[in-house]
Design a protein around this motif. Structure first.
Motif, PDB file in Angstrom:
ATOM      1  N   VAL A   1      -2.294 -10.013  51.574  1.00 50.58           N
ATOM      2  CA  VAL A   1      -1.729  -8.865  50.863  1.00 50.58           C
ATOM      3  C   VAL A   1      -1.289  -7.803  51.870  1.00 50.58           C
ATOM      4  O   VAL A   1      -0.219  -7.202  51.746  1.00 50.58           O
ATOM      5  CB  VAL A   1      -2.752  -8.295  49.848  1.00 50.58           C
ATOM      6  CG1 VAL A   1      -2.278  -6.973  49.284  1.00 50.58           C
ATOM      7  CG2 VAL A   1      -2.976  -9.291  48.717  1.00 50.58           C
TER       8      VAL A   1
ATOM      9  N   LEU B   1       1.697  -8.351  44.317  1.00 47.29           N
ATOM     10  CA  LEU B   1       0.474  -8.281  45.120  1.00 47.29           C
ATOM     11  C   LEU B   1      -0.709  -8.879  44.372  1.00 47.29           C
ATOM     12  O   LEU B   1      -1.522  -9.616  44.938  1.00 47.29           O
ATOM     13  CB  LEU B   1       0.171  -6.834  45.522  1.00 47.29           C
ATOM     14  CG  LEU B   1       1.173  -6.183  46.484  1.00 47.29           C
ATOM     15  CD1 LEU B   1       0.811  -4.726  46.729  1.00 47.29           C
ATOM     16  CD2 LEU B   1       1.217  -6.934  47.802  1.00 47.29           C
TER      17      LEU B   1
ATOM     18  N   MET C   1      -4.430  -2.863  47.888  1.00 49.89           N
ATOM     19  CA  MET C   1      -3.605  -2.577  46.715  1.00 49.89           C
ATOM     20  C   MET C   1      -3.667  -1.099  46.342  1.00 49.89           C
ATOM     21  O   MET C   1      -2.686  -0.518  45.875  1.00 49.89           O
ATOM     22  CB  MET C   1      -4.040  -3.455  45.535  1.00 49.89           C
ATOM     23  CG  MET C   1      -3.673  -4.925  45.758  1.00 49.89           C
ATOM     24  SD  MET C   1      -4.411  -6.039  44.569  1.00 49.89           S
ATOM     25  CE  MET C   1      -3.488  -5.642  43.110  1.00 49.89           C
TER      26      MET C   1
ATOM     27  N   LEU D   1       2.485  -6.576  52.393  1.00 54.68           N
ATOM     28  CA  LEU D   1       2.689  -5.269  51.778  1.00 54.68           C
ATOM     29  C   LEU D   1       4.057  -4.671  52.107  1.00 54.68           C
ATOM     30  O   LEU D   1       4.763  -4.200  51.204  1.00 54.68           O
ATOM     31  CB  LEU D   1       1.549  -4.329  52.209  1.00 54.68           C
ATOM     32  CG  LEU D   1       1.541  -2.912  51.659  1.00 54.68           C
ATOM     33  CD1 LEU D   1       1.413  -2.928  50.148  1.00 54.68           C
ATOM     34  CD2 LEU D   1       0.384  -2.129  52.254  1.00 54.68           C
TER      35      LEU D   1
END
Lengths: 499, 336
Positions: A44, A63, A331, A48
């Motif tokens: 992730v 994500l 996240m 990103l």
């Protein structure tokens, strides 16, 4: 929740762009999960920047897709080559790889996909209907409760792995010791770092796992080939059977419940969830002695648990703005990057993001099932590639993954060193799983213990005066004492019989 | 561009009584007038971030990299590279190998100073060119909305009656919340129980779950929880009330002289030519004035503060002395 909200969510999730990125997310997630050396949080983080310029909801859909997709993908290498792609898949290696050796890799992968789908979908339903109250419950878990949970995890460790409990315990202790490397949390003093800046944060799971499992296995094969011939199996016989499903469904249900519950606790996570699910399954099973030899429920339970946990971890993130895992922390940063303030108001200020994400997760889980079920035989047929070709490729990829995680050549060195250690362990029959699990759980246990004692100013009473921690510790005590009692009884009975 | 230790000591002396932080807070918007540089980068620039992707420093770097490209401030690609680990030790150890290379820059925040003070890093701020400071972050004292403490004074009173009975949740030893705890104990003559959680998120969770009584996050980290009525802000640890938080009194107003701010800036490797440094100074000054950067500051609850060149070096040296004093008091500074 109102029905209109969900409709809004589906209207957002079903736009062509969002469908495409949900697909891209789950596909990338599957690949990231499958590659040893790259875990979901690194995946992730690395991806990103790709989401910059996307609308926030699209970015979150992608994500999240990577996150839960990685839980599906993590199964693949665990089953096929005995190398966990991320720490939540370690338990899957125990029975999954044994199934693969018997030509039942497809059944293991297929059941993992089905279990993951059921777990993922039930968890999304729970996320949808009850995120705020569940998040409020999750934050009441304080350090004493986490300590109790980690103790429960570690007490079940011994019974889990290998033929020799002594060797398993020994490896767990080595893992715990390795887990003490790094800056002491409470005092800030470096421990066993030998003035090396790369050791200040301790050893990472991934390079150690790549070394012990993948490289160790390779070296062992050079020394004494396990499988000179690639596995030959008919593709048609590669999916789970009706009997498999009957054996595994209880494990899927229990794995889902445990995974979801443990996953939503900000201080626990998918690894301990998969671990407790496996231990529970072994305990309730009518054939516990078969665990570790290739039982389907030994794959289904932890795989369901880690998927449920990845969705559960979104609960404190979406409802309170508190990340429950390394991946959700990235996240959270992403939400901030898109100019949103994560927190309890997110659901009302950005309903499109929350409901779009929820709806996309229903769709994403269906996509993953469609993707993984037919692919299970295809992946399984990778085993037809001669080992001598397959493993070097895997190791090359794994070392690149290890490097890319923190752009660190040091971690590549760690993987290589642990490869040597893994070889020796393999040679003398010491199981690597307890070592890497203790490496992950040890620091969490230590942190919770010391936080608790700091809270109570040194009094251990805090563990028994708090009801939840007292109950969990009682279960842990029972987990140690009951088998001992049973063992003594059989011993006595046998002796009585003999005399 | 070197900074003499003698001068650092002199600055430290001057600051011993003047709390370093508030004096500097007001002078943030002076835009220096710099000559253009004749040098410019001729290959891609590596922008090192000392923390992992998605964190505050990462967002800072990626925002700047985007602005540099979009406004043509740097006409080669600027690649953000995360080198997390060891609270900055890994990234700055790497930077120290880049002496004389003008194509690598790095973000810096309080860990840039506190990690070496704790003896966890082989290099310190004296091994780099402290190019610029661009903004500062404040800290707010928050309690659970159901907490009996309406003000910082309430909390301090309770702590007086029950030494070590008030728990403050923080992110790590030597971090900003640990410093706030220490300053508050000193200012109020109390003893608090500092409990380390990993990162501000876990401390917020502990606060919501009633496992700690107080936490000291950045205002942006707590904004939504306060707005939603889950947490209550009882004190701002800044010199003056913040524009976005007009109703939250400062600790100082409540009689406790506790202020802390964390800077965010950019550093360069040592041994660059004056022209190369001038180029990067220009980039920072121009970047600071863009609308995108202003929006970034606003979105993230940051206060603008521009320091370049000597001003930046001086600011960093002052901050270093400030942290050193406190970490020594906390007993975690490395003895010399």
């Amino acid at each position: 929740m109102e029905f209109g909200d969900l409709l809004l969510g589906f209207s957002i999730a079903f736009t062509p762009t969002n469908l495409l990125f949900a697909f891209v997310g789950v596909l990338l997630g599957t690949i990231i999960g499958a590659l040893p050396g790259i875990g979901p949080s690194a995946g992730v983080a690395v991806l990103l920047p790709v989401t910059f310029g996307m609308p926030p909801v699209t970015a979150m859909i992608m994500l999240a897709g990577i996150y839960y997709g990685a839980m599906y993908g993590g199964t693949i290498t665990s089953v096929l080559i005995n190398t966990p792609g991320e720490s939540a898949s370690v338990m899957t290696t125990l029975d999954g790889y044994q199934m693969a050796l018997r030509g039942r890799a497809g059944a293991a992968l297929g059941m993992a996909a089905i279990g993951s789908f059921i777990a993922g979908t039930i968890s999304v339903v729970l996320l949808m209907i009850a995120a705020p109250p569940l998040a409020d419950f999750a934050v009441t878990f304080g350090p004493p409760e986490y300590f109790a949970l980690m103790v429960l995890g570690l007490t079940t460790l011994a019974s889990l792995t290998g033929d020799s409990m002594l060797k398993g315990l020994l490896m767990a202790v080595v893992g715990l010791i390795l887990g003490t490397i790094g800056i002491d949390l409470m005092l800030g003093a470096p421990r066993f770092t030998f003035d090396n800046v790369h050791l200040l944060d301790g050893l990472d799971f991934l390079p150690v796992a790549v070394g012990l499992f993948a490289i160790g296995e390779l070296l062992y094969n050079l020394y004494r080939p396990v499988r000179a011939e690639p596995i030959k199996a008919k593709l048609s016989g590669l999916l789970p059977t009706r009997q498999d499903w009957r054996d595994a469904r209880g494990g899927v249900a229990r794995g889902t419940a445990i995974g979801f519950f443990v996953g939503m606790l900000p201080g626990a996570g998918a690894t301990i969830a998969s671990f407790l699910a496996y231990a529970t399954e072994k305990r309730v099973s009518k054939r516990p002695e078969k665990f570790g030899t290739g039982t389907i429920e030994g794959v289904a339970a932890p795989e369901s648990a880690n998927n449920a946990a990845s969705t559960g971890a979104l609960i404190p993130l979406m409802a309170l703005g508190i990340p429950g895992s390394g991946t959700t922390a990235v996240m959270l940063g992403a939400l901030t990057l898109y100019g949103m303030q994560p927190g309890p108001l997110l659901m009302s200020t950005h309903p499109d993001v929350f409901w779009g994400l929820v709806a996309s997760m229903y769709i994403g889980n269906v996509m993953l099932l469609i993707l993984n079920l037919p692919l299970a035989p295809v992946f399984a047929s990778i085993l037809r590639v001669p080992y001598s070709i397959l493993i070097p490729i895997i190791i090359g990829v794994a070392l690149i993954g290890v490097y890319s995680f923190e752009n660190s050549l040091f971690n590549v060195g760690v993987a290589v060193v642990f490869g040597g250690i893994g070889f020796v362990m393999r040679l003398y029959g010491y199981p690597p799983a307890p070592l890497v699990l203790a490496l992950v759980l040890g620091p969490m246990l230590e942190r919770a213990l010391r936080q608790s004692l700091q809270m109570s100013l040194g009094s251990p009473e805090i563990f028994v005066t708090r009801p939840v921690s007292a109950v969990i510790l009682a279960i842990a005590a029972a987990a140690v004492i009951l088998p001992l009692v049973a063992w003594t009884r059989t011993r006595l009975a046998a002796r009585a019989l003999a005399s | 561009m070197s900074f003499s230790p003698a001068r650092a000591a002199c600055v430290a002396g001057a600051l011993a009584f003047l709390s370093a932080v508030p004096a500097l807070a007001q002078s943030g918007t002076q835009i220096p007038d710099l000559p253009e540089s004749s040098w410019k980068p001729d290959k891609p620039v590596e922008f090192v971030v000392q923390a992992s992707a998605g964190g505050g420093s990462d967002i800072f770097a990626r925002t700047m990299a985007e602005i540099m490209g979009k406004h043509g401030l740097v006409d080669v690609p600027v690649n953000v590279v995360n080198k997390s680990g060891g609270s900055g030790a890994v990234a700055y150890a790497y930077m120290s190998t880049k002496k004389g290379d003008p194509h690598v820059i790095a973000t810096a925040t309080s860990s840039y100073l506190t990690t070496p003070i704790q003896g966890h890093s082989p290099v310190s701020y004296k091994d780099f060119i402290n190019l610029a400071v661009l903004c500062v972050e404040d800290y707010v004292g928050v309690v659970n909305a159901e907490s009996p403490y309406q003000t910082l004074t309430d909390l301090v009173e309770a702590a007086r009656e029950n030494p070590n009975g008030i728990r403050i949740g923080g992110s790590s030893v030597g971090s900003s919340d640990n410093i706030i705890e220490n300053r508050l104990e000193k200012a109020a003559g109390i003893q608090l129980n500092y409990i380390v959680f990993q990162g501000g998120g876990d401390a917020n969770a502990a606060l919501l779950g009633g496992n700690v009584d107080l936490a000291g996050p950045n205002p942006s980290e707590a904004a939504q929880l306060v707005e939603a009525g889950r947490l209550r802000a009882i004190a701002m640890f800044s010199a003056e009330r913040l524009e976005n938080w007009p109703d939250v009194p400062t600790a100082r107003e409540q009689g406790f002289d506790v202020t802390l701010e964390q800077h965010r800036g950019v550093i360069l490797p040592a041994d660059l030519t004056d022209d190369q440094v001038l180029f990067w100074q220009n980039v920072m000054v121009k970047l600071f004035q863009t609308d995108e950067f202003k929006k970034y500051l606003e979105d993230n609850g940051l206060r603008p503060l521009l320091k370049v060149g000597e001003e930046s070096e001086q600011y960093i040296a002052e901050q270093h002395e400030y942290y050193k004093e406190i970490l020594t008091e906390l007993g975690i500074a490395k003895k010399e």
